[in-house]
Enzyme design. Structure first.
Site, PDB file in Angstrom:
ATOM      1  N   LEU A   1     -16.672  30.670 -15.214  1.00 60.53           N
ATOM      2  CA  LEU A   1     -16.338  29.251 -15.169  1.00 60.53           C
ATOM      3  C   LEU A   1     -17.568  28.399 -14.894  1.00 60.53           C
ATOM      4  O   LEU A   1     -17.765  27.354 -15.525  1.00 60.53           O
ATOM      5  CB  LEU A   1     -15.265  28.999 -14.115  1.00 60.53           C
ATOM      6  CG  LEU A   1     -14.865  27.540 -13.899  1.00 60.53           C
ATOM      7  CD1 LEU A   1     -14.358  26.909 -15.181  1.00 60.53           C
ATOM      8  CD2 LEU A   1     -13.821  27.441 -12.787  1.00 60.53           C
TER       9      LEU A   1
ATOM     10  N   ILE B   1     -21.565  31.038   0.635  1.00 61.59           N
ATOM     11  CA  ILE B   1     -20.458  30.273   1.215  1.00 61.59           C
ATOM     12  C   ILE B   1     -19.844  30.976   2.426  1.00 61.59           C
ATOM     13  O   ILE B   1     -19.068  30.360   3.163  1.00 61.59           O
ATOM     14  CB  ILE B   1     -19.361  29.954   0.181  1.00 61.59           C
ATOM     15  CG1 ILE B   1     -18.618  31.222  -0.262  1.00 61.59           C
ATOM     16  CG2 ILE B   1     -19.929  29.197  -0.995  1.00 61.59           C
ATOM     17  CD1 ILE B   1     -17.334  30.916  -1.032  1.00 61.59           C
TER      18      ILE B   1
ATOM     19  N   ASP C   1      -3.275  33.702 -10.501  1.00 60.04           N
ATOM     20  CA  ASP C   1      -1.867  34.087 -10.635  1.00 60.04           C
ATOM     21  C   ASP C   1      -1.541  35.300  -9.772  1.00 60.04           C
ATOM     22  O   ASP C   1      -0.369  35.609  -9.538  1.00 60.04           O
ATOM     23  CB  ASP C   1      -1.536  34.386 -12.101  1.00 60.04           C
ATOM     24  CG  ASP C   1      -2.403  35.492 -12.695  1.00 60.04           C
ATOM     25  OD1 ASP C   1      -3.593  35.578 -12.332  1.00 60.04           O
ATOM     26  OD2 ASP C   1      -1.905  36.260 -13.536  1.00 60.04           O
TER      27      ASP C   1
ATOM     28  N   TYR D   1      -6.877  41.532  -3.142  1.00 57.99           N
ATOM     29  CA  TYR D   1      -7.462  40.400  -3.869  1.00 57.99           C
ATOM     30  C   TYR D   1      -6.530  39.189  -3.818  1.00 57.99           C
ATOM     31  O   TYR D   1      -6.940  38.079  -3.447  1.00 57.99           O
ATOM     32  CB  TYR D   1      -7.749  40.790  -5.316  1.00 57.99           C
ATOM     33  CG  TYR D   1      -8.068  39.618  -6.219  1.00 57.99           C
ATOM     34  CD1 TYR D   1      -9.258  38.912  -6.076  1.00 57.99           C
ATOM     35  CD2 TYR D   1      -7.173  39.202  -7.208  1.00 57.99           C
ATOM     36  CE1 TYR D   1      -9.557  37.823  -6.889  1.00 57.99           C
ATOM     37  CE2 TYR D   1      -7.460  38.125  -8.031  1.00 57.99           C
ATOM     38  CZ  TYR D   1      -8.639  37.434  -7.863  1.00 57.99           C
ATOM     39  OH  TYR D   1      -8.927  36.356  -8.666  1.00 57.99           O
TER      40      TYR D   1
END
Length: 295
Positions: free
Chosen positions: A21, A48, A113, A136
């Protein structure tokens, strides 16, 4: 003498810019260079999971938008690397959300999803109960919760089966295997929505440009649902491959992490609120295969 007021460009921080992305956003960024200043970071330039690094980055750059495209995405490996998965997908998201809240930034966080268990025949809405089947999915759900709790100006975008011309993904793997094998078995009883990361990048920029922001959880993918087997068949068709594909059941192809049987998501909310109309997955796939086979 009249004053000349110079409008300052909005800043967009894109985290995880070396992923699928992130690369797709980087590709279209020049189209918006007159309106937005992009700051691209990866795990080497901004970790992060380090709260101090995140805080310093926001203090130095003061982004108006933070697009979090960084994630731990090794679904099977996550079953062993539990701490690592939660550090990136949950703790790190919490640090970003806090920094966004401190600096009044809008957080656009990408989720999955896989927060759903897939035990349904109906498309999931944004308000449906989440029940991940693996580490996950659990780590991604925790990241969603932290982002929404800590920063009210958060947009969580759940997507699915992401692919592009960048990095590792199902389409590139299939094209590679098609050139090496005469036949291949593909799981045919798991349903979802293949999504071209380029389409997701465009949707994100549509949201950024929309003056009437609505926060919360949204679903974005290409449509309609299909199976991995049918997905692979179309990749073969669009690449003119003569490989023989054989349908497999999930039981015939066991993996360390359980996958949702049907994680199809409703796209009504993003269409209604942001007027974003997702594309048919076959159309987006055909374009992607064309690019990949010309490289």
């Amino acid at each position: 003498m009249s004053k000349i007021i110079k409008l300052q460009m909005k800043k967009i921080a894109v985290l995880g810019s070396n992923g699928q992305l992130g690369n797709c956003i980087r590709k279209i960024a020049p189209d918006f260079e007159n309106s937005y200043e992009f700051i691209f970071t990866d795990s080497q330039t901004l970790d992060i999971t380090d709260e101090d690094q995140v805080s310093s980055f926001f203090y130095d750059n003061k982004p108006d938008y933070c697009i979090n495209a960084s994630a731990y995405t090794a679904v099977d490996l996550a079953e062993k690397e539990i701490d690592k998965a939660f550090a990136v997908n949950a703790d790190g998201v919490g640090y970003l959300a806090q920094a966004c809240a401190d600096h009044k930034s809008i957080l656009i966080h990408i989720s999955t999803d896989y927060v759903f268990d897939g035990d349904t025949n109906l498309p999931y809405s944004e308000d449906d109960f989440t029940s991940p089947t693996g580490i996950y999915g659990e780590s991604k759900r925790k990241g969603e919760e932290l982002a929404l709790e800590i920063n009210p100006r958060t947009i969580v975008l759940r997507t699915s089966w992401l692919y592009s011309e960048f990095n590792k993904n199902f389409v590139k793997t299939m094209l590679n295997l098609f050139s090496q094998k005469d036949e291949l078995g593909i799981v045919a009883d798991q349903f979802g929505q293949p999504t071209n990361a380029n389409d997701l990048a465009e949707a994100i920029m549509d949201i950024v440009q929309n003056p009437n922001k609505s926060f919360g959880v949204f679903h974005f993918s290409n449509y309609p649902e299909t199976t991995w087997f049918e997905f692979a068949k179309k990749i073969a068709e669009f690449s003119n491959s003569s490989i023989q594909l054989n349908p497999l059941t999930t039981e015939q192809y066991p993996t360390p992490a359980k996958r949702p049987a049907r994680s199809t998501m409703s796209l009504d909310k993003i269409e209604e609120i942001y007027k974003i109309e997702p594309k048919h997955w076959e159309n987006s796939l055909e374009e992607s295969v064309r690019i990949l086979t010309q490289q």
